[in-house]
Design an enzyme around this catalytic site. Structure first.
Site, PDB file in Angstrom:
ATOM      1  N   MET F   1       0.800  -1.224   0.000  1.00  0.00           N
ATOM      2  CA  MET F   1       0.000   0.000   0.000  1.00  0.00           C
ATOM      3  C   MET F   1       0.831   1.272   0.000  1.00  0.00           C
ATOM      4  SD  MET F   1      -1.035  -0.806   3.802  1.00  0.00           S
ATOM      5  CE  MET F   1      -0.555  -2.478   3.305  1.00  0.00           C
ATOM      6  N   PRO F   2       1.870   1.312  -0.844  1.00  0.00           N
ATOM      7  CA  PRO F   2       2.723   2.516  -0.845  1.00  0.00           C
ATOM      8  C   PRO F   2       1.959   3.753  -1.320  1.00  0.00           C
ATOM      9  CG  PRO F   2       3.778   0.696  -2.000  1.00  0.00           C
ATOM     10  CD  PRO F   2       2.346   0.302  -1.793  1.00  0.00           C
ATOM     11  N   TYR F   3       2.512   4.902  -0.954  1.00  0.00           N
ATOM     12  CA  TYR F   3       2.021   6.192  -1.444  1.00  0.00           C
ATOM     13  C   TYR F   3       3.212   6.906  -2.062  1.00  0.00           C
ATOM     14  CZ  TYR F   3       0.591  11.088  -1.371  1.00  0.00           C
ATOM     15  OH  TYR F   3       0.311  12.390  -1.725  1.00  0.00           O
ATOM     16  N   VAL F  41      -0.903   4.002  -4.324  1.00  0.00           N
ATOM     17  CA  VAL F  41      -1.431   5.300  -4.746  1.00  0.00           C
ATOM     18  C   VAL F  41      -0.276   6.165  -5.256  1.00  0.00           C
ATOM     19  CG1 VAL F  41      -2.534   7.426  -3.911  1.00  0.00           C
ATOM     20  CG2 VAL F  41      -3.322   5.194  -3.078  1.00  0.00           C
TER      21      VAL F  41
END
Lengths: 67, 67, 67, 67, 67, 67
Positions: F1-3, F41
């Site tokens: 779930m990196p940003y 994201v």
């Protein structure tokens, strides 16, 4: 009510130096834009040299090379 | 798919409190804008009091003064 | 003195909704951590759907597909 | 002179992997937009799983559930 | 190679004032930490007053009240 | 779930180029760290050249000088 985020590599900045950055950045917003210092926030992030890259390589690698 | 970044001083927030911030911020976006919670990301940054400034001085200095 | 940054796609949030986000996020920090609302800052960034990606594609593309 | 900030959970990324992220992100900006790599900055933030939330819960809780 | 992000409300800062902020912030990092100005990046974000909140209300509302 | 946040100057990046940045950055996190692309994201911020500084001057000034 400006918000200023200063990101630097973690390489030994002292509490005194960080206090100077906070004081100086706050004063800059007062001097240039007349902002209210009471609600001006400055946050300093110190980032490990393994986690900071420029020109495609980490600062750790650059420091080893003497760059 | 909102992204919410909560920055606070590092002064002992517990895992339970951080879980509450994440739950509450996600729910806020659902309630106000109907956003999908499944893809809502919340990131909490805890910043040393030496690295956070307000009114031109560090939070460390303010805490010493009892402010 | 928390700083909260809420990033959403620019898809018609009204001034009233944005005021609710600001009020709600500020209250959340009061309720969970006892923070002072007077120095709590909330900044909302609205980002064009061409500039926001999830799962490797832009939100513009997802909206066209009805996702 | 792009600035790229990669935020991931702190779950054991090695210095080699972080160097690859920096190299790859810099090259992406060269390939797609013809940006100058010499002034391209990449900063990786590694965030504790207690401080990262998705779908309203922390990554710590999700990992416990095997999600 | 510091990165400095200055976030202010969008209330008429001129190009000259923004140039002064950039010059001043860069010089501050040189003076306090001896950083190389050539790779120091400053980015100014101007945020609509509807999107900036303090003390739980938008700056738009505060300006109406004369705050 | 990196940003991932990519910040560039606003100088004509097309929707196709922005889609490529989003696709490429997402793939990079899959390739290097095995991250799940579904919750990755990417947000691109395009910043006016008056608001971006390097080496103490705005990009607007640099472009005028042919730098």
């Amino acid at each position: 009510m400006p918000y200023i985020n200063i990101r630097i590599t973690k390489e030994g900045a002292t509490p005194e130096q960080k206090a100077q950055l906070i004081k100086g950045a706050t004063q800059l917003l007062v001097d240039v834009l007349g902002k209210n210092p009471q609600t001006t926030v400055v946050v300093i992030d110190e980032v490990e040299t393994d986690n900071w890259g420029i020109a495609g390589e980490t600062v750790t690698e650059r420091r080893k090379r003497g760059a």
